[in-house]
Design a protein around this motif. Structure first.
Motif, PDB file in Angstrom:
ATOM      1  N   ILE A 157       0.846  -1.194   0.000  1.00 25.07           N
ATOM      2  CA  ILE A 157       0.000   0.000   0.000  1.00 25.07           C
ATOM      3  C   ILE A 157       0.882   1.244   0.000  1.00 25.07           C
ATOM      4  CG2 ILE A 157      -1.727   1.318   1.273  1.00 25.07           C
ATOM      5  CD1 ILE A 157      -2.804  -1.344   2.323  1.00 25.07           C
ATOM      6  N   ILE A 158       0.650   2.103  -0.971  1.00 22.70           N
ATOM      7  CA  ILE A 158       1.419   3.343  -1.068  1.00 22.70           C
ATOM      8  C   ILE A 158       0.459   4.530  -1.054  1.00 22.70           C
ATOM      9  CG2 ILE A 158       3.243   2.204  -2.369  1.00 22.70           C
ATOM     10  CD1 ILE A 158       2.222   3.848  -4.832  1.00 22.70           C
ATOM     11  N   SER A 159       1.025   5.684  -0.755  1.00 18.83           N
ATOM     12  CA  SER A 159       0.257   6.911  -0.642  1.00 18.83           C
ATOM     13  C   SER A 159       0.747   7.907  -1.692  1.00 18.83           C
ATOM     14  CB  SER A 159       0.437   7.487   0.767  1.00 18.83           C
ATOM     15  OG  SER A 159      -0.337   8.639   0.955  1.00 18.83           O
ATOM     16  N   ILE A 160      -0.195   8.434  -2.489  1.00 16.83           N
ATOM     17  CA  ILE A 160       0.137   9.355  -3.572  1.00 16.83           C
ATOM     18  C   ILE A 160      -0.597  10.675  -3.359  1.00 16.83           C
ATOM     19  CG2 ILE A 160       0.134   9.723  -6.078  1.00 16.83           C
ATOM     20  CD1 ILE A 160      -0.093   6.709  -6.405  1.00 16.83           C
ATOM     21  N   ALA A 161       0.127  11.779  -3.491  1.00 18.92           N
ATOM     22  CA  ALA A 161      -0.469  13.112  -3.403  1.00 18.92           C
ATOM     23  C   ALA A 161      -0.624  13.678  -4.810  1.00 18.92           C
ATOM     24  CB  ALA A 161       0.389  14.031  -2.551  1.00 18.92           C
ATOM     25  N   LEU A 162      -1.862  13.973  -5.179  1.00 21.70           N
ATOM     26  CA  LEU A 162      -2.180  14.567  -6.475  1.00 21.70           C
ATOM     27  C   LEU A 162      -2.479  16.046  -6.245  1.00 21.70           C
ATOM     28  CD1 LEU A 162      -4.622  11.796  -7.794  1.00 21.70           C
ATOM     29  CD2 LEU A 162      -2.129  11.889  -7.980  1.00 21.70           C
ATOM     30  N   VAL A 163      -1.655  16.907  -6.835  1.00 19.21           N
ATOM     31  CA  VAL A 163      -1.752  18.337  -6.556  1.00 19.21           C
ATOM     32  C   VAL A 163      -2.386  19.066  -7.733  1.00 19.21           C
ATOM     33  CG1 VAL A 163      -0.510  20.404  -5.863  1.00 19.21           C
ATOM     34  CG2 VAL A 163       0.360  18.156  -5.182  1.00 19.21           C
ATOM     35  N   GLN A 164      -3.438  19.860  -7.460  1.00 19.19           N
ATOM     36  CA  GLN A 164      -3.966  20.791  -8.464  1.00 19.19           C
ATOM     37  C   GLN A 164      -3.788  22.198  -7.892  1.00 19.19           C
ATOM     38  OE1 GLN A 164      -7.906  18.791  -8.829  1.00 19.19           O
ATOM     39  NE2 GLN A 164      -8.779  20.710  -8.077  1.00 19.19           N
ATOM     40  N   PRO A 165      -2.614  22.781  -8.166  1.00 19.02           N
ATOM     41  CA  PRO A 165      -2.244  24.031  -7.506  1.00 19.02           C
ATOM     42  C   PRO A 165      -2.633  25.256  -8.323  1.00 19.02           C
ATOM     43  CG  PRO A 165      -0.378  23.151  -8.704  1.00 19.02           C
ATOM     44  CD  PRO A 165      -1.533  22.212  -8.964  1.00 19.02           C
TER      45      PRO A 165
END
Length: 266
Positions: A3-11
């Protein structure tokens, strides 16, 4: 389970202002680091913003202060970063995405293969589809318009990519909205892999307004997460990469008949 954690950024994007965009990157990477995120992804050409009018003053090299600074921030937070930039290499300029490791090293670069419209006047096209080995699995990177070419995603899947990430700059028009909602679930289902798409928000000098709405799909083609339109945000999504291996045991890739595919120009 892997299990991995991904941050998707819409800046919010400061078009043509690399310094402000770098500072914004740092803020998000620091936030993601506190959440023990494994990988953070920014939209297409983020350090300059997707505005071809500003490329001259906002292009970067691997040795530029902006890129070097982000490598240090990645190292401080022990996080992988996908950093899309206008990348100067010798006399050539590429629409590219740099993969930075937890140690602050440049693991590799993807150079956009399928250039959209006016991009052809500014950028050299790439010609490779690299798959990158991380400490959590194999990932591939494609950029925006590449999503409309299923062969590109298939190449990455055939070389073992478990996650394909699409930094993008989709403007708010009916046709782009339609494509945004169609492409990524299809690419995930066809290739039995996770697919993430990351879009900008903001208004550039050409009047193009980017709508955000970041997306994540699972290897069954079902949507896992979606961002809000026109709002700056960072979504943190957890996925289990082991499900890719499990589902590929009976999938489109398993039954692929490469021996039947042949193209000849007339």
């Amino acid at each position: 389970m892997n299990i991995i954690s991904i941050a998707l950024v819409q800046p919010i994007t400061y078009f043509g202002n690399v310094l402000q965009n770098v500072g914004h990157c740092e803020t998000f990477i620091d936030r993601a680091g506190k959440e023990n995120v494994d990988l953070i992804v920014f939209p297409e050409l983020y350090l300059s913003g997707y505005d071809l009018n500003f490329l001259k003053q906002s292009k970067c090299s691997l040795q530029s202060e902006a890129v070097q600074y982000i490598t240090e921030i990645a190292k401080k937070n022990k996080i992988y970063v996908i950093l899309p930039v206008a990348l100067q290499e010798g006399s050539q300029l590429y629409n590219a995405a740099i993969l930075i490791t937890r140690n602050g090293d440049v693991e590799g670069i993807y150079r956009k293969v399928h250039l959209w419209s006016e991009e052809k006047k500014y950028f050299q096209a790439g010609n490779r589809y690299p798959v990158f080995q991380t400490d959590f699995g194999k990932i591939g990177i494609l950029i925006c318009y590449d999503a409309g070419f299923p062969e590109a995603s298939r190449m990455l899947a055939l070389h073992g990519a478990e996650l394909i990430v699409f930094p993008a700059a989709f403007a708010d028009t009916p046709i782009f909205r339609q494509r945004w909602n169609m492409y990524f679930g299809n690419r995930a289902l066809e290739n039995t892999c996770f697919v993430a798409a990351v879009n900008s928000i903001g208004l550039n000098s050409n009047g193009e307004r980017f709508f955000g709405n970041n997306l994540m799909y699972g290897p069954d083609g079902l949507r896992i997460a979606a961002g809000t339109d026109f709002e700056e945000q960072m979504e943190i999504v957890k996925i289990n990469l082991d499900t890719v291996k499990e589902e590929r045991e009976n999938s489109y890739l398993t039954d692929l008949r490469m021996d039947t595919y042949e193209y000849r120009s007339e």
